[in-house]
Motif scaffolding. Structure first.
Motif, PDB file in Angstrom:
ATOM      1  N   VAL A 157      10.889  -5.753 -14.495  1.00 27.43           N
ATOM      2  CA  VAL A 157       9.823  -5.116 -15.271  1.00 27.43           C
ATOM      3  C   VAL A 157      10.180  -5.051 -16.745  1.00 27.43           C
ATOM      4  O   VAL A 157      11.345  -5.105 -17.118  1.00 27.43           O
ATOM      5  CB  VAL A 157       9.524  -3.675 -14.794  1.00 27.43           C
TER       6      VAL A 157
ATOM      7  N   GLN B  34       1.203  -2.024  -8.709  1.00 31.34           N
ATOM      8  CA  GLN B  34       2.083  -1.281  -9.599  1.00 31.34           C
ATOM      9  C   GLN B  34       1.408   0.000 -10.065  1.00 31.34           C
ATOM     10  O   GLN B  34       0.199   0.019 -10.301  1.00 31.34           O
ATOM     11  CB  GLN B  34       2.346  -2.167 -10.811  1.00 31.34           C
TER      12      GLN B  34
ATOM     13  N   TYR C 229       7.888   4.475 -12.483  1.00 26.11           N
ATOM     14  CA  TYR C 229       7.029   3.368 -12.106  1.00 26.11           C
ATOM     15  C   TYR C 229       7.348   2.960 -10.679  1.00 26.11           C
ATOM     16  O   TYR C 229       8.398   3.308 -10.131  1.00 26.11           O
ATOM     17  CB  TYR C 229       7.218   2.191 -13.073  1.00 26.11           C
ATOM     18  N   SER C 230       6.454   2.209 -10.093  1.00 29.06           N
ATOM     19  CA  SER C 230       6.583   1.967  -8.663  1.00 29.06           C
ATOM     20  C   SER C 230       7.164   0.606  -8.303  1.00 29.06           C
ATOM     21  O   SER C 230       7.656   0.425  -7.186  1.00 29.06           O
ATOM     22  CB  SER C 230       5.204   2.082  -7.986  1.00 29.06           C
ATOM     23  N   TYR C 231       7.119  -0.339  -9.175  1.00 31.45           N
ATOM     24  CA  TYR C 231       7.476  -1.710  -8.796  1.00 31.45           C
ATOM     25  C   TYR C 231       8.974  -1.928  -8.817  1.00 31.45           C
ATOM     26  O   TYR C 231       9.650  -1.559  -9.779  1.00 31.45           O
ATOM     27  CB  TYR C 231       6.784  -2.694  -9.731  1.00 31.45           C
TER      28      TYR C 231
END
Lengths: 117, 115
Positions: free
Chosen positions: B31, B2, B25-27
């Protein structure tokens, strides 16, 4: 009540020496976290304690780093044979509980600024 | 792994100007999202957080943030900033891939509000 406290506030050490950083979490908080903030970088997770469970050490950068939490309260982060790249602000946080998705707010201490010469 | 991106490292505004700080954010999974603030000489403290429900979250001191899942974003806004908002702002996320425990932080945005 009192917030998270950390000691010392500043620590200057020579390369190769060991250091211990202390964290006193908020009374009654079962979860305790260590993060570090290096110059120009965000906070980086180091280790997490929850009650009597085995700690999550996945963020520790090397085996020179270790931490313990005695009696479910005070925690000590130890850095052995310090290197210049260990220079950073080390932050401790605690939360009331931590299980499942809806984690409680993490309350942060003032940090310990470590300088390795 | 992440990651969290805050594209604005330094922002300078005059009082009463509107503020928007970006956070991505990447995930792609479930979240939780947070904005923390650190005022000069003070501890890091929580501004607001999103877990579920209404994607527009209101926090302390007139701040709000909007979760846009399709854009992986959680931008922080305030319609009219004050000199006292001068601080460093950090976006953070935790997710099911990390057990919702450890926070992953962005590198922070330093906001300077001139009177």
């Amino acid at each position: 009540g009192a917030g998270v406290s950390q000691s010392p506030s500043n620590k200057v050490t020579e390369k190769g020496k060991d250091v211990e950083l202390r964290c006193d979490p908020i009374s009654g908080h079962t979860a305790l976290y260590w993060y570090r903030q290096s110059l120009g970088q965000g906070l980086e997770f180091l280790i997490y304690f929850q009650g009597n469970s085995a700690p999550d050490k996945s963020g520790l950068p090397s085996d020179r780093f270790s931490a313990e939490r005695t009696g479910g309260s005070v925690s000590t982060l130890t850095i052995q044979r310090t290197q210049q790249e260990d220079s950073a602000v080390y932050l401790c946080a605690s939360s009331l509980a931590s299980s499942g998705r809806f984690t409680d707010t993490q309350y942060f201490g003032p940090g310990t600024r470590l300088t390795v010469l | 792994a992440q990651s969290v991106s805050q594209h604005n490292h330094h922002v300078i505004l005059s009082e009463a100007a509107s503020l928007e700080l970006g956070c991505n954010y990447s995930y792609g999974g479930t979240v939780n999202l947070f904005w923390y603030v650190q005022y000069p000489g003070q501890h890091l403290q929580l501004l607001l957080k999103y877990f579920s429900g209404d994607p527009l979250v209101k926090g302390i001191k007139g701040f709000e943030a909007e979760f846009i899942k399709s854009k992986f974003s959680f931008n922080l806004r305030k319609p009219s900033v004050q000199w006292s908002d001068t601080a460093e702002y950090f976006c953070a996320v935790n997710g099911e891939n990390t057990g919702f425990q450890k926070l992953v932080f962005g590198t922070g945005t330093r906001l300077l509000v001139s009177p």
